[in-house]
Design a protein around this motif. Structure first.
Motif, PDB file in Angstrom:
ATOM      1  N   GLU A   8       0.853  -1.194   0.000  1.00  0.00           N
ATOM      2  CA  GLU A   8       0.000   0.000   0.000  1.00  0.00           C
ATOM      3  C   GLU A   8       0.889   1.243   0.000  1.00  0.00           C
ATOM      4  OE1 GLU A   8      -3.239   0.326  -0.169  1.00  0.00           O
ATOM      5  OE2 GLU A   8      -4.061  -1.649   0.336  1.00  0.00           O
ATOM      6  N   LEU A   9       0.869   1.990  -1.096  1.00  0.00           N
ATOM      7  CA  LEU A   9       1.687   3.192  -1.204  1.00  0.00           C
ATOM      8  C   LEU A   9       1.400   4.167  -0.070  1.00  0.00           C
ATOM      9  CD1 LEU A   9       3.739   4.877  -2.827  1.00  0.00           C
ATOM     10  CD2 LEU A   9       1.804   5.745  -4.170  1.00  0.00           C
ATOM     11  N   ALA A  10       0.157   4.309   0.303  1.00  0.00           N
ATOM     12  CA  ALA A  10      -0.213   5.258   1.349  1.00  0.00           C
ATOM     13  C   ALA A  10       0.366   4.888   2.706  1.00  0.00           C
ATOM     14  CB  ALA A  10      -1.738   5.365   1.445  1.00  0.00           C
ATOM     15  N   ARG A  11       0.723   3.614   2.901  1.00  0.00           N
ATOM     16  CA  ARG A  11       1.255   3.162   4.182  1.00  0.00           C
ATOM     17  C   ARG A  11       2.784   3.129   4.192  1.00  0.00           C
ATOM     18  NH1 ARG A  11      -3.176   4.184   4.802  1.00  0.00           N
ATOM     19  NH2 ARG A  11      -4.949   2.885   5.405  1.00  0.00           N
ATOM     20  N   ALA A  12       3.395   3.367   3.046  1.00  0.00           N
ATOM     21  CA  ALA A  12       4.853   3.284   2.935  1.00  0.00           C
ATOM     22  C   ALA A  12       5.500   4.629   3.249  1.00  0.00           C
ATOM     23  CB  ALA A  12       5.243   2.845   1.530  1.00  0.00           C
ATOM     24  N   ALA A  13       6.735   4.578   3.716  1.00  0.00           N
ATOM     25  CA  ALA A  13       7.572   5.781   3.797  1.00  0.00           C
ATOM     26  C   ALA A  13       8.399   5.844   2.517  1.00  0.00           C
ATOM     27  CB  ALA A  13       8.484   5.713   5.024  1.00  0.00           C
ATOM     28  N   VAL A  23       3.430   0.474 -10.122  1.00  0.00           N
ATOM     29  CA  VAL A  23       2.319   1.069  -9.386  1.00  0.00           C
ATOM     30  C   VAL A  23       0.991   0.684 -10.023  1.00  0.00           C
ATOM     31  CG1 VAL A  23       1.217   3.212  -8.654  1.00  0.00           C
ATOM     32  CG2 VAL A  23       3.705   2.987  -8.567  1.00  0.00           C
ATOM     33  N   LEU A  24       0.095   0.137  -9.215  1.00  0.00           N
ATOM     34  CA  LEU A  24      -1.269  -0.162  -9.641  1.00  0.00           C
ATOM     35  C   LEU A  24      -2.178   0.920  -9.068  1.00  0.00           C
ATOM     36  CD1 LEU A  24       0.338  -2.921  -9.706  1.00  0.00           C
ATOM     37  CD2 LEU A  24      -1.877  -4.032  -9.418  1.00  0.00           C
ATOM     38  N   ALA A  46     -12.229  -2.433  -7.447  1.00  0.00           N
ATOM     39  CA  ALA A  46     -10.978  -2.095  -8.134  1.00  0.00           C
ATOM     40  C   ALA A  46      -9.798  -2.140  -7.172  1.00  0.00           C
ATOM     41  CB  ALA A  46     -11.087  -0.713  -8.780  1.00  0.00           C
ATOM     42  N   HIS A  47      -9.980  -1.622  -5.961  1.00  0.00           N
ATOM     43  CA  HIS A  47      -8.891  -1.638  -4.983  1.00  0.00           C
ATOM     44  C   HIS A  47      -8.546  -3.059  -4.573  1.00  0.00           C
ATOM     45  CE1 HIS A  47      -7.043  -1.398  -0.929  1.00  0.00           C
ATOM     46  NE2 HIS A  47      -6.367  -0.421  -1.511  1.00  0.00           N
ATOM     47  N   THR A  59       7.578  -5.954  -7.194  1.00  0.00           N
ATOM     48  CA  THR A  59       7.743  -4.552  -6.800  1.00  0.00           C
ATOM     49  C   THR A  59       6.411  -3.803  -6.872  1.00  0.00           C
ATOM     50  OG1 THR A  59       8.330  -3.897  -9.064  1.00  0.00           O
ATOM     51  CG2 THR A  59      10.139  -4.510  -7.568  1.00  0.00           C
ATOM     52  N   GLY A  60       5.303  -4.550  -6.760  1.00  0.00           N
ATOM     53  CA  GLY A  60       3.985  -3.947  -6.890  1.00  0.00           C
ATOM     54  C   GLY A  60       3.612  -3.059  -5.721  1.00  0.00           C
ATOM     55  N   LEU A  61       3.067  -1.893  -6.031  1.00  0.00           N
ATOM     56  CA  LEU A  61       2.549  -0.964  -5.039  1.00  0.00           C
ATOM     57  C   LEU A  61       1.158  -0.513  -5.479  1.00  0.00           C
ATOM     58  CD1 LEU A  61       5.582   1.433  -4.368  1.00  0.00           C
ATOM     59  CD2 LEU A  61       4.621  -0.236  -2.767  1.00  0.00           C
ATOM     60  N   VAL A  62       0.235  -0.402  -4.536  1.00  0.00           N
ATOM     61  CA  VAL A  62      -1.111   0.054  -4.837  1.00  0.00           C
ATOM     62  C   VAL A  62      -1.264   1.501  -4.391  1.00  0.00           C
ATOM     63  CG1 VAL A  62      -3.569  -0.324  -4.490  1.00  0.00           C
ATOM     64  CG2 VAL A  62      -1.999  -2.266  -4.524  1.00  0.00           C
TER      65      VAL A  62
END
Length: 244
Positions: A8-13, A23-24, A46-47, A59-62
């Protein structure tokens, strides 16, 4: 990435973002889904597809879901919020341009059929600019059109607390290909006062789980193969093809 991997991109630093990030970006809608499903149904689906697919991609990030789309055909129902094709195109173009500053590749995962024409035009432009981007739908083999058995089953699997089965009703069950001219001309309400295009009868969480598994498998296969058509859409070999 440092520590446990999050997709989850929003949870990553920022140090957690790999230099070759895929990036998905889920594209949803805020629109009526009958009297029994929530307005964010397309966004939730979709999410879920993007998130589950990302775990199978090294290397997938949402990215956070875009919750507004082109939903003008649902404008006759309170709660629907549509930004239209022109605004959606501008948002998609700017999001991908920004993501491309650090992401190696970008996939737009679309949960609302009404967004497809805009995705075509936006992604064609972005690819012409040199961005490594494509889009894919969330195909459900044999699925009905809108707020019927397919989406009801998916939501019973993904968010059962937001499904009101006691309020579910049967809508217009004619094939979408038959309904489309009237939908385009007069909107969904003229065809189905309830907003349902299909029949939720028989929907179940088990069926939703099976459908979601198939949708995720299709997304992973398309992303891994990375065959892009002239619409900017990820495709598959003809013998494996599933309509978006």
């Amino acid at each position: 990435m440092t520590g446990d991997r999050t997709t989850e991109l929003a949870r990553a630093a920022w140090p957690d973002v790999p230099p070759d990030a895929l990036v998905l970006l889920p594209i949803g809608s805020t629109e009526q889904h009958g009297p029994h499903l929530p307005l964010d149904t397309d966004s939730v689906i979709a999410h879920a597809v993007a998130r589950r697919a990302s775990t199978a991609l090294p290397t997938g990030l949402v990215a956070p879901t875009l919750p507004y789309g082109a939903s003008g055909e649902h404008a006759g129902f309170p709660g629907t919020v549509s930004i239209g094709h022109e605004a959606l195109r501008a948002v998609l173009v700017e999001l991908v341009r920004s993501l491309s500053l650090w992401a190696a590749r970008i996939v737009l995962v679309n949960g609302h059929g009404g967004n497809a024409a805009t995705l075509d035009t936006a992604v064609r432009l972005l690819r012409a600019e040199g961005h490594d981007v494509a889009w894919t739908g969330c195909p459900a083999p044999g699925g009905d059109a809108h707020a019927g058995r397919t989406e009801t089953s998916l939501m019973l699997h993904l968010a059962p607390e937001h499904v009101r089965l006691e309020a579910a009703v049967t809508g217009d069950t004619r094939p979408l290909s038959v309904l489309l001219p009237e939908l385009m001309a007069h909107g969904v309400r003229a065809v189905s006062p309830s907003g349902v295009l299909g029949d939720p009868t028989g929907a179940s969480a088990g069926e939703g789980r099976t459908t979601m598994d198939a949708m995720v498998s299709t997304a992973v296969r398309r992303i891994t193969t990375w065959t892009v058509d002239d619409r900017g859409r990820l495709t598959e070999p003809a013998h494996q093809a599933v309509r978006p």
